[in-house]
Design a protein around this motif. Sequence first.
Motif, PDB file in Angstrom:
ATOM      1  N   ASP A  94       0.846  -1.470  -0.015  1.00  0.00           N
ATOM      2  CA  ASP A  94      -0.076  -0.012  -0.006  1.00  0.00           C
ATOM      3  C   ASP A  94       1.006   1.142  -0.076  1.00  0.00           C
ATOM      4  N   GLU A  95       2.235   1.098   0.023  1.00  0.00           N
ATOM      5  CA  GLU A  95       3.020   2.488  -0.027  1.00  0.00           C
ATOM      6  C   GLU A  95       3.797   2.497  -1.246  1.00  0.00           C
ATOM      7  N   ALA A  96       3.320   3.522  -2.030  1.00  0.00           N
ATOM      8  CA  ALA A  96       4.003   3.679  -3.387  1.00  0.00           C
ATOM      9  C   ALA A  96       5.474   3.754  -3.473  1.00  0.00           C
ATOM     10  N   LEU A  97       6.246   4.297  -2.238  1.00  0.00           N
ATOM     11  CA  LEU A  97       7.356   4.363  -2.196  1.00  0.00           C
ATOM     12  C   LEU A  97       8.060   2.714  -2.270  1.00  0.00           C
ATOM     13  N   ALA A 147       4.679  -7.709 -13.723  1.00  0.00           N
ATOM     14  CA  ALA A 147       3.390  -8.123 -14.412  1.00  0.00           C
ATOM     15  C   ALA A 147       2.348  -7.009 -14.005  1.00  0.00           C
ATOM     16  N   ALA A 148       2.315  -7.015 -12.450  1.00  0.00           N
ATOM     17  CA  ALA A 148       1.247  -5.835 -12.040  1.00  0.00           C
ATOM     18  C   ALA A 148       1.808  -5.228 -10.837  1.00  0.00           C
ATOM     19  N   GLU A 149       1.196  -4.080 -10.334  1.00  0.00           N
ATOM     20  CA  GLU A 149       1.326  -3.411  -9.133  1.00  0.00           C
ATOM     21  C   GLU A 149      -0.057  -3.315  -8.307  1.00  0.00           C
ATOM     22  N   CYS A 150      -0.251  -3.259  -7.130  1.00  0.00           N
ATOM     23  CA  CYS A 150      -1.498  -3.079  -6.528  1.00  0.00           C
ATOM     24  C   CYS A 150      -1.107  -2.540  -4.968  1.00  0.00           C
ATOM     25  N   ASP A 151      -2.186  -1.848  -4.717  1.00  0.00           N
ATOM     26  CA  ASP A 151      -1.938  -1.060  -3.360  1.00  0.00           C
ATOM     27  C   ASP A 151      -2.870  -1.645  -2.146  1.00  0.00           C
ATOM     28  N   ASN A 152      -3.619  -2.810  -2.493  1.00  0.00           N
ATOM     29  CA  ASN A 152      -4.560  -3.285  -1.456  1.00  0.00           C
ATOM     30  C   ASN A 152      -4.540  -4.839  -1.355  1.00  0.00           C
ATOM     31  N   GLY A 153      -4.876  -5.568  -0.600  1.00  0.00           N
ATOM     32  CA  GLY A 153      -5.039  -6.943  -0.549  1.00  0.00           C
ATOM     33  C   GLY A 153      -6.099  -7.478  -1.365  1.00  0.00           C
ATOM     34  N   LEU A 154      -7.341  -6.837  -1.570  1.00  0.00           N
ATOM     35  CA  LEU A 154      -8.140  -7.168  -2.318  1.00  0.00           C
ATOM     36  C   LEU A 154      -7.961  -7.510  -3.685  1.00  0.00           C
ATOM     37  N   GLU A 155      -7.096  -6.281  -4.325  1.00  0.00           N
ATOM     38  CA  GLU A 155      -6.811  -6.100  -5.638  1.00  0.00           C
ATOM     39  C   GLU A 155      -5.528  -7.331  -5.748  1.00  0.00           C
ATOM     40  N   ALA A 156      -4.682  -7.676  -4.592  1.00  0.00           N
ATOM     41  CA  ALA A 156      -3.562  -8.312  -4.858  1.00  0.00           C
ATOM     42  C   ALA A 156      -4.360  -9.945  -5.102  1.00  0.00           C
ATOM     43  N   ALA A 157      -5.176 -10.415  -4.377  1.00  0.00           N
ATOM     44  CA  ALA A 157      -6.070 -11.417  -4.437  1.00  0.00           C
ATOM     45  C   ALA A 157      -6.486 -11.806  -5.730  1.00  0.00           C
ATOM     46  N   ARG A 158      -7.265 -10.723  -6.607  1.00  0.00           N
ATOM     47  CA  ARG A 158      -7.638 -10.724  -7.762  1.00  0.00           C
ATOM     48  C   ARG A 158      -6.624 -10.827  -8.769  1.00  0.00           C
ATOM     49  N   LEU A 159      -5.667 -10.279  -8.649  1.00  0.00           N
ATOM     50  CA  LEU A 159      -4.605 -10.260  -9.734  1.00  0.00           C
ATOM     51  C   LEU A 159      -3.769 -11.427  -9.557  1.00  0.00           C
ATOM     52  N   ILE A 160      -3.581 -12.191  -8.394  1.00  0.00           N
ATOM     53  CA  ILE A 160      -2.991 -13.350  -8.362  1.00  0.00           C
ATOM     54  C   ILE A 160      -3.729 -14.399  -9.139  1.00  0.00           C
ATOM     55  N   GLN A 218       0.576  -5.978   5.987  1.00  0.00           N
ATOM     56  CA  GLN A 218      -0.395  -5.233   6.633  1.00  0.00           C
ATOM     57  C   GLN A 218      -0.658  -4.488   5.265  1.00  0.00           C
ATOM     58  N   MET A 219      -2.171  -4.638   4.800  1.00  0.00           N
ATOM     59  CA  MET A 219      -2.610  -3.683   3.704  1.00  0.00           C
ATOM     60  C   MET A 219      -4.021  -3.659   4.085  1.00  0.00           C
ATOM     61  N   PRO A 220      -4.547  -2.504   3.149  1.00  0.00           N
ATOM     62  CA  PRO A 220      -5.944  -2.278   3.363  1.00  0.00           C
ATOM     63  C   PRO A 220      -6.659  -3.592   2.753  1.00  0.00           C
ATOM     64  N   LYS A 221      -8.126  -3.713   3.302  1.00  0.00           N
ATOM     65  CA  LYS A 221      -9.071  -4.700   2.550  1.00  0.00           C
ATOM     66  C   LYS A 221      -8.665  -6.070   3.053  1.00  0.00           C
ATOM     67  N   LEU A 222      -7.449  -6.598   2.683  1.00  0.00           N
ATOM     68  CA  LEU A 222      -7.088  -7.888   3.174  1.00  0.00           C
ATOM     69  C   LEU A 222      -5.538  -7.876   3.586  1.00  0.00           C
ATOM     70  N   THR A 223      -5.040  -8.580   4.585  1.00  0.00           N
ATOM     71  CA  THR A 223      -3.928  -8.659   4.955  1.00  0.00           C
ATOM     72  C   THR A 223      -3.108  -9.643   3.933  1.00  0.00           C
ATOM     73  N   GLY A 224      -1.678  -9.460   3.919  1.00  0.00           N
ATOM     74  CA  GLY A 224      -1.096 -10.371   3.185  1.00  0.00           C
ATOM     75  C   GLY A 224      -1.334 -11.890   3.489  1.00  0.00           C
ATOM     76  N   LEU A 225      -1.475 -12.374   4.549  1.00  0.00           N
ATOM     77  CA  LEU A 225      -1.892 -13.682   4.988  1.00  0.00           C
ATOM     78  C   LEU A 225      -3.381 -14.100   4.460  1.00  0.00           C
ATOM     79  N   THR A 241       7.699  -6.140   5.025  1.00  0.00           N
ATOM     80  CA  THR A 241       6.806  -5.604   6.120  1.00  0.00           C
ATOM     81  C   THR A 241       7.590  -4.344   6.923  1.00  0.00           C
ATOM     82  N   ALA A 242       6.845  -3.757   7.580  1.00  0.00           N
ATOM     83  CA  ALA A 242       7.460  -2.897   8.630  1.00  0.00           C
ATOM     84  C   ALA A 242       7.223  -3.154   9.884  1.00  0.00           C
ATOM     85  N   TYR A 243       6.866  -4.797  10.336  1.00  0.00           N
ATOM     86  CA  TYR A 243       6.688  -5.023  11.561  1.00  0.00           C
ATOM     87  C   TYR A 243       7.819  -4.825  12.308  1.00  0.00           C
TER      88      TYR A 243
END
Length: 240
Positions: free
Chosen positions: A9-12, A30-43, A56-63, A79-81
């Motif tokens: 979710d961080e552009a940087l 192949a693609a970039e995305c800034d939230n978990g829901l879009e990541a799941a769709r694109l995967i 840690q991302m909006p809508k869905l976490t990585g896990l 991660t920034a954990y």
Amino acid sequence: MIRALIADDEALARRLIVEYLHAHGDISVAAECDNGLEAARLIGTLQPDLVFLDIQMPKLTGLEVLEATGRRHGVVFTTAYDQHALQAFDLHAVDYLLKPFSQARFDAALKRARALLSAPQAALEPLVTEAATRLERIVIRDREQIHIVPVEKIDYIEAQDDYVAIHAEGRSYLKNQRLSELEEKLDRRAFLRVHRSYLINLSCVQAIERSGKDNHVARLRGGASVPISRAGYERIREAM
């Protein structure tokens, strides 16, 4: 060419990974995305060889993305954990990049990822399962759609062979999971097995009615009726 997907979710952070990948001419983004829901769709649609996945991302976490897609290979977490939170990843020997990371650290993670591109990462399964034990919402993949159902919105759950039908807010969702597996992850103070095929949300119960000499049903909000077995009747009497 190795096709990579970057989910952060961080552009940087995304730009930094793209920059570090310039040193690896056999990898294309192949693609970039800034939230978990879009990541799941694109995967699901792109099936990339390699995924750089923020935890840690909006809508869905990585896990949750891994749970929704069933992805178990070619994954590098970013991660920034803090170090305390990363103990679970160390325990399962899953590679991750702790932000901010250098080109050298990135290259080391990528070298390891290359070796695991085609083989399932066995360590990912217990990590995803462990995260799912803290169940606050259920992620359901339905063809190209992904539904996120908060646990407190569920009225009842019904077993249907190897699936469960999750009934919430007037809708039903099918998830490929055993009822017993889901029962173990739900708060037993909130969800009760009243029948071998049914779990109910106790906060949704409006009435318990007799439906025969030894049979009962639970009337739930929204008008649904759920059968109650003899053992289930005793359990629900104790609980309520």
